[in-house]
Design an enzyme around this catalytic site. Sequence first.
Site, mmCIF file in Angstrom:
data_model
loop_
_atom_site.group_PDB
_atom_site.id
_atom_site.type_symbol
_atom_site.label_atom_id
_atom_site.label_comp_id
_atom_site.label_asym_id
_atom_site.label_seq_id
_atom_site.Cartn_x
_atom_site.Cartn_y
_atom_site.Cartn_z
ATOM 1 N N GLU A 136 0.848 -1.192 0.000
ATOM 2 C CA GLU A 136 0.000 0.000 0.000
ATOM 3 C C GLU A 136 0.883 1.241 0.000
ATOM 4 O OE1 GLU A 136 -2.971 0.095 3.114
ATOM 5 O OE2 GLU A 136 -3.608 2.129 2.593
ATOM 6 N N ASN A 153 -6.708 1.589 2.820
ATOM 7 C CA ASN A 153 -7.422 2.853 3.022
ATOM 8 C C ASN A 153 -6.991 3.900 2.005
ATOM 9 O OD1 ASN A 153 -8.564 1.607 5.248
ATOM 10 N ND2 ASN A 153 -7.197 2.561 6.730
ATOM 11 N N ASN A 160 -12.165 -0.915 -0.834
ATOM 12 C CA ASN A 160 -11.493 -1.418 0.362
ATOM 13 C C ASN A 160 -12.279 -1.051 1.614
ATOM 14 O OD1 ASN A 160 -8.978 -2.365 1.885
ATOM 15 N ND2 ASN A 160 -9.229 -0.288 2.686
ATOM 16 N N GLU A 161 -12.570 -2.035 2.445
ATOM 17 C CA GLU A 161 -13.183 -1.824 3.775
ATOM 18 C C GLU A 161 -14.267 -0.752 3.739
ATOM 19 O OE1 GLU A 161 -10.119 -1.290 6.782
ATOM 20 O OE2 GLU A 161 -9.526 -3.395 6.622
ATOM 21 N N TYR A 182 -6.759 -8.826 11.619
ATOM 22 C CA TYR A 182 -5.494 -8.514 12.288
ATOM 23 C C TYR A 182 -5.566 -9.080 13.699
ATOM 24 C CZ TYR A 182 -4.424 -5.488 8.356
ATOM 25 O OH TYR A 182 -4.146 -5.023 7.091
ATOM 26 N N GLU A 224 -6.388 -8.997 3.495
ATOM 27 C CA GLU A 224 -5.475 -8.400 4.491
ATOM 28 C C GLU A 224 -5.501 -9.303 5.711
ATOM 29 O OE1 GLU A 224 -5.912 -4.248 5.508
ATOM 30 O OE2 GLU A 224 -6.506 -3.746 3.451
ATOM 31 N N GLN A 229 1.484 -6.229 5.592
ATOM 32 C CA GLN A 229 1.800 -5.909 4.226
ATOM 33 C C GLN A 229 3.141 -6.556 3.878
ATOM 34 O OE1 GLN A 229 1.062 -1.767 3.323
ATOM 35 N NE2 GLN A 229 -0.923 -1.760 4.337
HETATM 36 O O1 AHR Z 1 -3.022 -2.602 6.206
HETATM 37 C C1 AHR Z 1 -3.236 -1.414 6.903
HETATM 38 C C2 AHR Z 1 -4.671 -0.932 6.797
HETATM 39 O O2 AHR Z 1 -5.510 -1.812 7.488
HETATM 40 C C3 AHR Z 1 -5.267 -0.887 5.415
HETATM 41 O O3 AHR Z 1 -4.970 0.301 4.758
HETATM 42 C C4 AHR Z 1 -6.730 -0.985 5.685
HETATM 43 O O4 AHR Z 1 -7.426 -1.585 4.632
HETATM 44 C C5 AHR Z 1 -6.824 -1.769 6.974
HETATM 45 O O5 AHR Z 1 -7.641 -1.136 7.882
#
Ligand code: AHR
Length: 512
Positions: free
Chosen positions: A27, A72, A172-173, A244, A292, A351
Amino acid sequence: MRKTSIMFDRDFAIGATDPRLFGAFVEHLGRCVYGGIYEPGHPSADAKGFRRDVLDLVKELRPTIIRYPGGNFVSGYNWEDGVGPKDKRPKRLDLAWFSTEPNTFGTNEFMDWCKTANVEAMMAVNLGTRGGDAARNLVEYCNHAGGTYWSDLRKSHGWPQPHNVKFWCLGNEMDGPWQMEHKTATEYGRIAAEAAKMMKWVDPTLTLAACGSTARNMPTYGRWDDEVLEHTFELIDFVSLHTYLNNYAGDTAAFLASPDVLDYFIDEVVAIADAVAARRRAHKRLMLTLDEWNVWYRTRRKRADRVKEGWPIAPAILEEIYTMEDALAFGGACICLLNHADRVKAACLAQLVNVIAPIMTETGGPAWRQTIFWPFAQMSRLGRGSVLKAKVISDTYRASYYDPRGSEDHHFPVEAAYLKTAVVADVAGGVSLFLLNRDLQQEMRVTVDARNFGRLSVKEATQLHHVDLKAINDKEVPMRVKPERLDHVEVGAGGLAMTLLPASWNVIRLEP
Ligand code: AHR
């Protein structure tokens, strides 16, 4: 010593791993692009400014597909800013990360980098501040051979051949209020469907992924996925989810159980996707893209903190330093991915470099492997094939996993087996075992009944373990945490046995 056993049969498979399961993510965020994969002037940089030391580590890590340019970031990105002569590209404020985006790296540079790294490109389009029109133009710019405005523009920029990008993420999200032009499920579902329709009209060979829920504890979880898929089901191939893992609570046992919560999440999204199919009496099955995933919690930042820092270019943000303990939870997530190989057909470790990443660099200095590098590299190298159904007999423990992302429902109860495992067989008759011992105190005796394999011999056996669960790799000691040989794997006719250290990640490769 804790006693466990595993039984599997060569003929009983969950599904085949898709190469795209072993993807990662780049990103425009912090030092992932600038100072990460791209650093003109670095002693190892090639003529295009790509860091060769990073490329070498990427080749060792073996990601297969890379998602780009966000995240994001993509929800405010004008892709046109990142193509054409570099001196004419505008600098822009990036409202996702409160940075200045210099745009000296863009779509064409990314395609060149992917070729050099020998990976497939996965593109995300901006369905936040922009929509279907910008998305279909980008597809034309990337994939149309020539003779139109956007394809000829690409040629005039120096890329005569189309990039032929197959896999596209529709935003995205979009369920997250932190997203630029966050949407309701109805708003997003409609925009995603219209964008998908036009993108496929430009190039019918595309594979498309719609945004499912960002996390299992989003307040809209379930309802969001259901409605978005109602709008898009016929037009898409994948639904996305993100995860995450964290240890905010300082509860290592619960942290190591958290990959099981990811198992629940995946099963639930599959159920929702199949319910949408059932309502239509459709045989089509949507696949999942976990586009992700990682461990991330120490370097999360509040928007207010970012504002105070001004608008730097490529600031050192989200540079999570991974511990031994993180590598164990991460390994559990690898096992979870493998065991869902029938429905999770794409996934991106978020990432790749510097930003919550397996590879760290110093700007102008060296690059090294973080602790989480190892389970990923081993999974990508040895996880190709047919994932077998493994019957595991192991004691379990109860935990309460705290995950504050998204809603009030912060604690997930979970009952985890001390042994978490995945078994992958390949066409050549070999088999790889991925074994996580989640017992923090006791060694584990594992007895394996490998049915229909005949006599096997140990080709490779490693363990990742450190007495200090908080041990890290850094510039000074880059190999403090690394896989070591696992001795005394006893192989007999149709089976094997071994002893695993407490809190360890183990990989065993057997061949006929
Ligand atoms: O990977 C970091 C961020 O985490 C990304 O930009 C977003 O999609 C997620 O919230």
